[in-house]
Design an enzyme around this catalytic site. Sequence first.
Site, PDB file in Angstrom:
ATOM      1  N   ASP A  30      -1.057  81.094 -83.336  1.00 29.23           N
ATOM      2  CA  ASP A  30      -1.911  80.302 -82.451  1.00 29.23           C
ATOM      3  C   ASP A  30      -3.347  80.442 -82.904  1.00 29.23           C
ATOM      4  O   ASP A  30      -3.756  81.483 -83.430  1.00 29.23           O
ATOM      5  CB  ASP A  30      -1.764  80.740 -80.989  1.00 29.23           C
ATOM      6  CG  ASP A  30      -2.140  79.621 -80.037  1.00 29.23           C
ATOM      7  OD1 ASP A  30      -1.230  78.985 -79.473  1.00 29.23           O
ATOM      8  OD2 ASP A  30      -3.358  79.346 -79.877  1.00 29.23           O
ATOM      9  N   THR A  86      -0.457  67.729 -77.127  1.00 28.31           N
ATOM     10  CA  THR A  86      -0.744  66.316 -77.426  1.00 28.31           C
ATOM     11  C   THR A  86      -1.259  65.668 -76.132  1.00 28.31           C
ATOM     12  O   THR A  86      -0.559  64.877 -75.505  1.00 28.31           O
ATOM     13  CB  THR A  86       0.528  65.585 -77.915  1.00 28.31           C
ATOM     14  OG1 THR A  86       1.616  65.892 -77.031  1.00 28.31           O
ATOM     15  CG2 THR A  86       0.916  66.000 -79.309  1.00 28.31           C
ATOM     16  N   THR A 121       5.458  66.496 -78.303  1.00 31.60           N
ATOM     17  CA  THR A 121       5.825  65.124 -77.925  1.00 31.60           C
ATOM     18  C   THR A 121       4.828  64.167 -78.567  1.00 31.60           C
ATOM     19  O   THR A 121       3.628  64.232 -78.279  1.00 31.60           O
ATOM     20  CB  THR A 121       5.785  64.984 -76.383  1.00 31.60           C
ATOM     21  OG1 THR A 121       6.643  65.983 -75.839  1.00 31.60           O
ATOM     22  CG2 THR A 121       6.223  63.613 -75.942  1.00 31.60           C
ATOM     23  N   ARG A 153      11.995  72.470 -69.097  1.00 32.42           N
ATOM     24  CA  ARG A 153      11.168  72.317 -67.891  1.00 32.42           C
ATOM     25  C   ARG A 153      10.469  73.643 -67.628  1.00 32.42           C
ATOM     26  O   ARG A 153      11.126  74.686 -67.629  1.00 32.42           O
ATOM     27  CB  ARG A 153      12.050  71.999 -66.677  1.00 32.42           C
ATOM     28  CG  ARG A 153      12.779  70.695 -66.717  1.00 32.42           C
ATOM     29  CD  ARG A 153      13.900  70.705 -65.693  1.00 32.42           C
ATOM     30  NE  ARG A 153      14.846  71.787 -65.973  1.00 32.42           N
ATOM     31  CZ  ARG A 153      15.779  72.219 -65.140  1.00 32.42           C
ATOM     32  NH1 ARG A 153      15.907  71.687 -63.948  1.00 32.42           N
ATOM     33  NH2 ARG A 153      16.606  73.210 -65.467  1.00 32.42           N
ATOM     34  N   PHE A 251      15.602  64.646 -58.829  1.00 34.97           N
ATOM     35  CA  PHE A 251      14.384  63.826 -58.858  1.00 34.97           C
ATOM     36  C   PHE A 251      14.377  62.748 -57.769  1.00 34.97           C
ATOM     37  O   PHE A 251      13.761  61.706 -57.932  1.00 34.97           O
ATOM     38  CB  PHE A 251      14.186  63.179 -60.239  1.00 34.97           C
ATOM     39  CG  PHE A 251      13.690  64.163 -61.254  1.00 34.97           C
ATOM     40  CD1 PHE A 251      14.566  65.043 -61.866  1.00 34.97           C
ATOM     41  CD2 PHE A 251      12.353  64.238 -61.576  1.00 34.97           C
ATOM     42  CE1 PHE A 251      14.115  65.974 -62.773  1.00 34.97           C
ATOM     43  CE2 PHE A 251      11.883  65.166 -62.492  1.00 34.97           C
ATOM     44  CZ  PHE A 251      12.771  66.039 -63.095  1.00 34.97           C
ATOM     45  N   CYS A 262       3.351  66.908 -68.701  1.00 31.08           N
ATOM     46  CA  CYS A 262       4.136  65.943 -69.479  1.00 31.08           C
ATOM     47  C   CYS A 262       4.188  64.533 -68.882  1.00 31.08           C
ATOM     48  O   CYS A 262       3.747  63.583 -69.534  1.00 31.08           O
ATOM     49  CB  CYS A 262       5.552  66.470 -69.684  1.00 31.08           C
ATOM     50  SG  CYS A 262       5.591  67.910 -70.760  1.00 31.08           S
ATOM     51  N   LYS A 265       0.907  62.200 -68.930  1.00 33.27           N
ATOM     52  CA  LYS A 265       0.408  61.820 -70.263  1.00 33.27           C
ATOM     53  C   LYS A 265       1.474  61.060 -71.056  1.00 33.27           C
ATOM     54  O   LYS A 265       1.158  60.134 -71.794  1.00 33.27           O
ATOM     55  CB  LYS A 265      -0.099  63.050 -71.033  1.00 33.27           C
ATOM     56  CG  LYS A 265       0.979  63.910 -71.643  1.00 33.27           C
ATOM     57  CD  LYS A 265       0.407  64.987 -72.540  1.00 33.27           C
ATOM     58  CE  LYS A 265       1.471  65.905 -73.095  1.00 33.27           C
ATOM     59  NZ  LYS A 265       2.527  65.283 -73.883  1.00 33.27           N
TER      60      LYS A 265
END
Length: 474
Positions: A30, A86, A121, A153, A251, A262, A265
């Site tokens: 990192d 991202t 992603t 998740r 959901f 996530c 975006k």
Amino acid sequence: MQIAVIGTGYVGLVCGVCFASFGNKVICVDADAHKIDLLNAGRIPIYEPGLREMVEQQSGEGRIHFTTSLGAAIPSADVVFLTVGTPSQPGGQADLSFVYQCASAVAKHVRGHTVIVLKSTVPLGTAEEIEAIIRSERAAGSWSVASNPEFLREGAAIADSLRPDRVVIGSEDERSRNVLARLYRPLRQQGVPIVFTNRRTAELIKYAANGFLATKIAYMGEIADLCEKASAEIRQVALGMGLDRRISEQFLHPGPGYGGSCFPKDASALVATAHQFGASLRILPSVIASNDARKRAMVDKIVESCGGSVRGKRIAILGLTFKPGTDDVREAASLVIIPKLEALGARVRAYDPVGMEQARKALPRLRVAKNAYTCTRQCDAVAILTEWEEFRNLDLDRIKAGLRSPVVIDLRNIYEPVDMARRGFEYTGIGQPSLSKRPAMRTADELPSVLASRRSITREPEAAHLRKKMRADA
Ligand code: NAD
């Protein structure tokens, strides 16, 4: 295998430690030296259930190491995963600058046969761009670029990585496909389906899945709004819908809108990508608009429950993270709702079991409390924003005794309205009509007679069969 993971965040750290648990040698890199120092000191920079124990075990067995040096990780690696962030650009497109930086840096160190894998992603066509960047850097060795999007998740990341619903591998060459198939063999042996496809399709699978899940959540938010206006009950609607296997029960629980690192975006990036390819998506822009409006509407709901104004009122917020089981507050409803309440003159105090440190980075002036009881004491209303297990098990009589007025706005429907009313709370949930207009929750004993009256089922054997089935389901 020797594996390098570049970007040791929520995805990189979890994937790294899971690959180590399969028996591989993993080096996590990192750019954030503080993060690496923490990991080397045996501390975990994020909250994720089970992660600490797993990192301890794999470090103890010498299978996972942490460094800031790409030069220490890449030359010996068979596979290099890119797991950097991202985020969204202001126009909604994915900001790929971290991915591009990584690609150039990786190119300088790559040696021998190496498969460079995009796990971040990324929009359609990014793997080709990464390939072009690495080629332009005249990277040594024989290398190839593959796509392997991640579906874990937060809050269940370890289980999701060790027993995923599927693994998607996008490649254009036999060798990278074989290397990744070998890496994921332990999962394949457990029966996890592996979808082999080309890189663009793999990239789209990830975005299409997240766009669909965002749609499901936004849809249920709108159905919940209709329930409130039409005296229907969203939890019963969700139950009745979710029993249909084509829909599934997941959901279907409306809340203050989707958030997290996530869905927001990725939904925006998918719209931008489609536009770039000349395809117009009509559903997803509505989903995004619906979700944005929903977060704002939650403020109106709180204001209304407080008698039309929050000016000068003390509001307790329980839950800051975008969901339970994580300390991640990215795009959480709390970051929209709290500043708006404060702008309307409310004095906000908040409590979250693990998310307060992260929340204070985004809201530096946020006042926080040690626990739910001190948070709610002397407040005029309590709003539940995250469905932490801890909040389901609160001593509600103690909470009520501490409040100035017993107003509860439950944006996650974790409490039972009838019970809250019995305890003397002025309770508002999501998608629930006021108590006087609620459809009664039918018990196993009374439902068959209701059905009998509606559907002319008159014979006792049919009613008895239904009663038995309902008890079994319960
Ligand atoms: P994150 O912000 O937690 O971690 C990214 C890490 O990359 C940070 O620690 C950062 O310091 C590091 N980094 C940035 N540039 C670097 C560089 N040049 N060299 C080395 N390290 C660098 O992000 P995340 O949540 O782990 O997400 C990573 C990717 O995975 C994103 O594309 C995200 O959309 C995707 N994803 C996330 C989740 C999730 O639940 N968080 C799930 C599936 C997919």
